[in-house]
Write an enzyme that holds these catalytic residues in place. Structure first.
Site, PDB file in Angstrom:
ATOM      1  CG  HIS A   1      21.693 -36.879  -3.967  1.00  0.00           C
ATOM      2  ND1 HIS A   1      22.089 -38.122  -3.528  1.00  0.00           N
ATOM      3  CD2 HIS A   1      22.830 -36.162  -4.145  1.00  0.00           C
ATOM      4  CE1 HIS A   1      23.411 -38.150  -3.423  1.00  0.00           C
ATOM      5  NE2 HIS A   1      23.884 -36.972  -3.794  1.00  0.00           N
TER       6      HIS A   1
ATOM      7  NE  ARG B   1       4.900   1.413  -1.175  1.00  0.00           N
ATOM      8  CZ  ARG B   1       5.840   1.379  -0.233  1.00  0.00           C
ATOM      9  NH1 ARG B   1       7.003   1.938  -0.449  1.00  0.00           N
ATOM     10  NH2 ARG B   1       5.618   0.787   0.907  1.00  0.00           N
TER      11      ARG B   1
ATOM     12  CG  ASN C   1       0.373   2.403   3.612  1.00  0.00           C
ATOM     13  OD1 ASN C   1      -0.665   2.431   2.957  1.00  0.00           O
ATOM     14  ND2 ASN C   1       1.513   2.920   3.188  1.00  0.00           N
ATOM     15  N   GLY C   2      -0.650  -0.921   6.495  1.00  0.00           N
ATOM     16  CA  GLY C   2      -0.361  -1.781   7.634  1.00  0.00           C
ATOM     17  C   GLY C   2      -1.536  -2.679   7.963  1.00  0.00           C
TER      18      GLY C   2
ATOM     19  CE  LYS D   1      14.803 -11.164  -9.659  1.00  0.00           C
ATOM     20  NZ  LYS D   1      15.536 -10.920  -8.431  1.00  0.00           N
TER      21      LYS D   1
ATOM     22  CD  GLU E   1      18.243 -12.829  -7.526  1.00  0.00           C
ATOM     23  OE1 GLU E   1      17.626 -13.378  -6.611  1.00  0.00           O
ATOM     24  OE2 GLU E   1      17.938 -11.698  -7.960  1.00  0.00           O
TER      25      GLU E   1
ATOM     26  CD1 TRP F   1      -0.392  -5.788  -3.608  1.00  0.00           C
ATOM     27  CD2 TRP F   1      -0.491  -6.804  -1.616  1.00  0.00           C
ATOM     28  NE1 TRP F   1       0.087  -7.064  -3.761  1.00  0.00           N
ATOM     29  CE2 TRP F   1       0.032  -7.717  -2.558  1.00  0.00           C
ATOM     30  CE3 TRP F   1      -0.649  -7.237  -0.310  1.00  0.00           C
ATOM     31  CZ2 TRP F   1       0.417  -8.999  -2.232  1.00  0.00           C
ATOM     32  CZ3 TRP F   1      -0.272  -8.533   0.026  1.00  0.00           C
ATOM     33  CH2 TRP F   1       0.247  -9.400  -0.927  1.00  0.00           C
TER      34      TRP F   1
ATOM     35  CE  LYS G   1      11.750  -2.881  -5.656  1.00  0.00           C
ATOM     36  NZ  LYS G   1      12.611  -3.944  -6.236  1.00  0.00           N
TER      37      LYS G   1
ATOM     38  CB  CYS H   1      -0.887   0.004   1.219  1.00  0.00           C
ATOM     39  SG  CYS H   1      -1.898  -1.460   1.373  1.00  0.00           S
TER      40      CYS H   1
ATOM     41  CD  GLU I   1      10.724 -11.578  -8.614  1.00  0.00           C
ATOM     42  OE1 GLU I   1      11.926 -11.341  -8.517  1.00  0.00           O
ATOM     43  OE2 GLU I   1       9.895 -11.182  -7.779  1.00  0.00           O
TER      44      GLU I   1
HETATM   45  O1  M6R Z   1      13.132  -5.085   0.191  1.00  0.00           O
HETATM   46  P1  M6R Z   1      13.684  -6.436   0.516  1.00  0.00           P
HETATM   47  O2  M6R Z   1      15.047  -6.658  -0.054  1.00  0.00           O
HETATM   48  O3  M6R Z   1      13.641  -6.743   1.981  1.00  0.00           O
HETATM   49  O4  M6R Z   1      12.702  -7.453  -0.190  1.00  0.00           O
HETATM   50  C1  M6R Z   1      12.835  -8.830  -0.023  1.00  0.00           C
HETATM   51  C2  M6R Z   1      12.039  -9.586  -1.064  1.00  0.00           C
HETATM   52  O5  M6R Z   1      10.679  -9.282  -0.945  1.00  0.00           O
HETATM   53  C3  M6R Z   1      12.490  -9.245  -2.486  1.00  0.00           C
HETATM   54  O6  M6R Z   1      13.850  -9.468  -2.660  1.00  0.00           O
HETATM   55  C4  M6R Z   1      11.711 -10.099  -3.497  1.00  0.00           C
HETATM   56  O7  M6R Z   1      12.055 -11.443  -3.356  1.00  0.00           O
HETATM   57  C5  M6R Z   1      11.976  -9.594  -4.921  1.00  0.00           C
HETATM   58  N1  M6R Z   1      10.739  -9.441  -5.624  1.00  0.00           N
HETATM   59  C6  M6R Z   1      12.843 -10.500  -5.714  1.00  0.00           C
HETATM   60  O8  M6R Z   1      13.067 -10.022  -7.001  1.00  0.00           O
END
Ligand code: M6R
Length: 610
Positions: A506, A27, A99-100, A487, A483, A74, A605, A2, A490
């Site tokens: 395994h 966000r 927010n929250g 990527k 990683e 959100w 985000k 949010c 997502e």
């Molecule tokens: O802001 P942060 O680095 O704490 O966020 C952690 C994860 O939410 C963030 O890295 C998320 O996995 C990304 N979307 C990955 O690309």
């Protein structure tokens, strides 16, 4: 997740609110709305979907006002509906954005229902609007009613409230969610993220936990959790508007991938200038804190967890200190054994991730006093709660998929490993100079890796119609495989998993057939021959290999084995260079699949809820 923006001015603030909400879109959100006070009335427009749809609706209703608040939601409590979108209004008088998450919302809802309040949404937020209204009805003014309500709320909130009976001020509160006040000339603002108000001002006051504030056109009064007036320092934000614009790029993720040479150069600048790894990189008292430690515990989520996973290899190999890495959302709920001589390192791009923040608080409650945050957003919650801080200088990261934050975090973590080695007398001057030279070369090597984009684009076409992919790596490159898989999943929605290559036989080898592309991170290091054996295991089962290796490894393409060569092996910083191709592969695969690259479905985000 949010986002909040609010403004009070001598001009129409609706364009400011709309522009602010557009700046907060990155966000992640599913509905948006604004409320204004004008001509003695409170008016509101809300829509599910994009801010642009809400903007069109506001335009049609001819909204103009000198006081208003806006929100991107959100969904957490209650589905994605217009009725659940913020702002929420109580008794047609006050409007509120939040927010929250309010944890005791059910108890408050029951109480307010008994008092005659009627709820129109399923949200926890509407409770706060009615609670403030209730306190006003008991004789409190708007600010006092907000403060009284805040004392009755459990959970996390950033709040902005306006009231048609009180049109010359806006009141705000912060607990557990970021909120800042923007200072203008005869006008003032509030926002959950500075990007929302950069159009109007760079002068900001960061509110602290428990603060409330009254904002008029000409003044800002801040009160601490006990209600006492306090001074909070003014800061000049250095977030540039350019970093919030796409420029010549099609997506922010593409822009941010290409910004990495600059982001890395900025992040290493202090080390290169000093020609040394100084503890002061982590804060002025860092030497005293770092010297006494006998281990490191890293806590983070998502991509930041993977940078921590790379760091574990570096910290143990370079400094000789034991290092563990744990997903923050797991650590915070287990009965951990604390060693107060361990350094707690939290890693977070946003500095707002709730699980990471809560893991830090939990570590402190267990007796940890030595804390360091690696973070990209100055003055955000996690660094503020940490004793030491290393700020990555990646600039604003807008794409949901983290890219430049990851590689700059790696630089910060590498600097930590080397600094710890130095403090433990495990670093000679020659080796220190060599590491500095490695860092100096890094932006150039990353640029070379970026130049591989056309070749990687042609690989991406082969992934477009795939449903699954496997990523393999070994040692310090295993987290890069993780990683790469994150990527790809997502942003392209292709199911991807990563394994340490030695683990293949395994279990995961059973998945390999001609339909399963296998991406291998295979730099020319001590494990290359082992990785080659693992690749043969894949080929023997008909799997198609896509191998990223260094220019100087003796490795060639063959039937079913595609090879792209990154620049010559760069030594200890190789994981950073090998990150670039997996980022590009994910980006171009998503592009060819036509997904919403910067705002992938269901993701946000900054993950400020559990
Ligand atoms: O802001 P942060 O680095 O704490 O966020 C952690 C994860 O939410 C963030 O890295 C998320 O996995 C990304 N979307 C990955 O690309």
């Amino acid at each position: 997740m949010c986002g909040i923006v609010g403004a009070i001015a001598g001009r129409d603030v609706v364009p400011v609110l709309i522009e602010g909400l557009k700046r907060l879109e990155y966000r992640g959100y599913d509905s948006a709305g604004i409320a204004v006070v004008v001509d003695g009335a409170v008016r509101r427009v809300r829509r599910t979907g994009r801010v642009s749809e809400m903007e069109a609706a506001a335009g049609a209703e001819d909204f103009h006002a000198p006081l208003g608040i806006g929100h991107t939601r959100w969904a957490t409590h209650g589905g994605v509906t217009e009725g659940n979108a913020h702002p929420h209004i109580s008794h047609d008088t006050l409007a509120l954005v939040h927010n929250g998450i309010i944890e005791n919302h059910e108890a408050q809802r029951e109480r307010l229902s008994r008092l005659g309040y009627v709820f129109e949404s399923q949200t926890d937020t509407e409770v706060i609007a009615h609670l403030i209204h209730h306190h006003q009805s008991q004789g409190l003014d708007l600010l006092a009613a907000l403060q009284a309500s805040a004392r009755e709320l459990d959970g996390a909130y950033a709040l902005a409230v306006i009231d048609k009976r009180d049109p010359d001020r806006m009141v705000v509160a912060r607990m557990g969610c970021p909120l800042l006040v923007g200072l203008g000339d005869g006008e003032n603002f509030v926002a959950s993220d500075v990007s929302a108000i950069l159009q109007a001002t760079r002068r900001v006051i960061f509110l602290e936990e428990g603060d409330t504030a009254e904002i008029t056109r000409s003044a800002v009064r801040v009160f601490d959790g006990a209600g006492a007036a306090v001074e909070r320092g003014e800061h000049l934000s250095d977030v540039s508007l350019a970093s919030l614009e796409l420029g010549p790029y099609r997506h922010f993720m593409q822009k941010e991938i290409h910004e990495q040479p600059r982001a890395l150069a900025d992040t290493i600048e202090a080390i290169i200038d000093a020609a040394a790894f100084e503890p002061t990189l982590f804060g002025k008292d860092a030497e005293a804190v770092l010297r006494g430690i006998d281990g490191v515990q890293i806590l983070a989520c998502g991509t930041s967890f993977y940078s921590g996973s790379v760091a574990r290899y570096w910290i143990e190999a370079i400094s000789g200190l034991p290092c563990s890495v744990e997903i923050a959302s797991e650590y915070r709920y287990r009965k951990a054994v604390a060693n107060p001589k361990h350094l707690i390192v939290t890693i977070s791009q946003s500095g707002e991730t709730l699980d990471t923040m809560e893991a830090l608080k939990y570590a402190k409650s267990l007796g940890h006093t030595r804390t360091l945050s690696i973070c990209n957003v100055p003055e955000s919650a996690i660094p503020r709660a940490s004793g030491l801080v290393f700020y990555t200088r990646a600039g604003a990261e807008i794409g949901v998929a983290s890219t430049k934050a990851f590689t700059t975090q790696l630089v910060g973590l590498f600097a930590l490993a080397v600094t710890l080695a130095k403090l433990n007398d495990r670093l000679g001057a020659e080796q220190e100079a060599a590491y500095i030279e490695d860092l100096r070369q890094l932006p150039g090597s990353v640029q070379h890796a970026l130049n591989l984009e056309p070749q990687i684009t042609s690989w991406a076409e082969k992934f477009t119609l795939k449903h699954h992919a496997l990523f393999l790596g070994r040692g310090v490159h295993y987290p890069i495989a993780l990683e790469g898989a994150l990527k790809l999943k997502e942003i392209s929605y292709i199911h991807a998993e990563a394994y340490p290559a030695g683990e293949l036989k395994h279990g995961p080898l059973a998945l390999v057939d001609a339909e399963m592309p296998v991406v291998v991170i295979a730099p020319k290091d001590a494990l290359l021959e082992k990785v080659k054996s693992n690749m043969q295991e894949v080929r023997a089962r008909g799997g198609e290999l896509f191998v990223f290796t260094d220019a100087d490894s003796n490795f060639s393409a063959s039937e079913g084995v595609h090879v792209i060569r990154t620049p010559r092996h760069v030594g200890v910083l190789s994981p950073i260079v090998h990150t670039i191709p997996v980022q590009l592969l994910a980006y171009h695969t998503a592009l060819s699949r036509g997904t919403d690259v910067d705002k992938p479905r269901n993701l946000a985000k900054s993950v400020t809820v559990e």
